[in-house]
Design an enzyme around this catalytic site. Sequence first.
Site, PDB file in Angstrom:
ATOM      1  N   LYS A 132       0.810  -1.209   0.000  1.00 58.57           N
ATOM      2  CA  LYS A 132       0.000   0.000   0.000  1.00 58.57           C
ATOM      3  C   LYS A 132       0.851   1.270   0.000  1.00 58.57           C
ATOM      4  O   LYS A 132       0.382   2.354   0.356  1.00 58.57           O
ATOM      5  CB  LYS A 132      -0.954  -0.024   1.200  1.00 58.57           C
ATOM      6  N   ARG A 147     -11.881  -4.556  12.341  1.00 57.15           N
ATOM      7  CA  ARG A 147     -12.398  -4.441  10.980  1.00 57.15           C
ATOM      8  C   ARG A 147     -13.481  -5.489  10.755  1.00 57.15           C
ATOM      9  O   ARG A 147     -13.367  -6.630  11.208  1.00 57.15           O
ATOM     10  CB  ARG A 147     -11.278  -4.646   9.948  1.00 57.15           C
TER      11      ARG A 147
END
Length: 259
Positions: free
Chosen positions: A52, A248
């Site tokens: 990322k 999450r």
Amino acid sequence: MPEGHTIHRAARDHRKILKNRYLAISSPQGRFEDGAAWLNGRLCEDVEAYGKHLIYRFEGETFLHVHLGLFGRIRKRKLPEPEPRGAVRIRMIGDTHLIDINGPTACEIINPDDLAKLTSRIGPDILRADADPERVYTRISKSRSPIGKLLMNQSVLAGIGNIYRSEILWRQGIHPDRPGKDLSKDDFERLWADAVHLLEIGVKRNAIITVDEAAPGRGRYRERVNIFGKRSCPTCAGDITQVEIDTRKAYFCAACQAD
């Protein structure tokens, strides 16, 4: 936070318009003013993605490291140069387009040693040609942590985000709570191959598409998914279970992903 395909798509797009060009670089917001002044007028030699993280390679072994984090945003815009929208940390202008980056977690100039340290702490990137799946399996096969947690650990492997995690495990019939050490080599190889397949589709279509032979959706993010955020399983029509893994949301089908 963007999933791995988004960053690789950005690297691909930015490479086309910035590579081998001398760039005009500024910091309209002012928070990267010194760094922008250092890079301004330099030749951009390449743009790469590591997980990322975006890396812009400039002449003189100088690198710009960008990590968007939760709130960062990239805009690609055609010239002539428009007014900045919002707090633009860095603006990079090529021959035909410019790139604006707002709100990144990291926006810094680094040297070759810094880059080596950064890439050494990132697990193999599923979308990179130099990724080593054997290194990933070695880590996973020695871990008691659940595979649903390991897939999001960027030091184990890079590129799989929250949506892809649920979708890939469902497609492979693997319960997210299965310990990594209990994942067979065959299971891992199928999981890896499916992850590569789906993320490559994501780069090509610029959208998360995990439904076979499906076109992008019509929503804001154009996603087409099987179980993420859904109530019922498209295979068995059973209920989809929602859980939290490290804060999450994750989803699975207890029938199709039985341990």
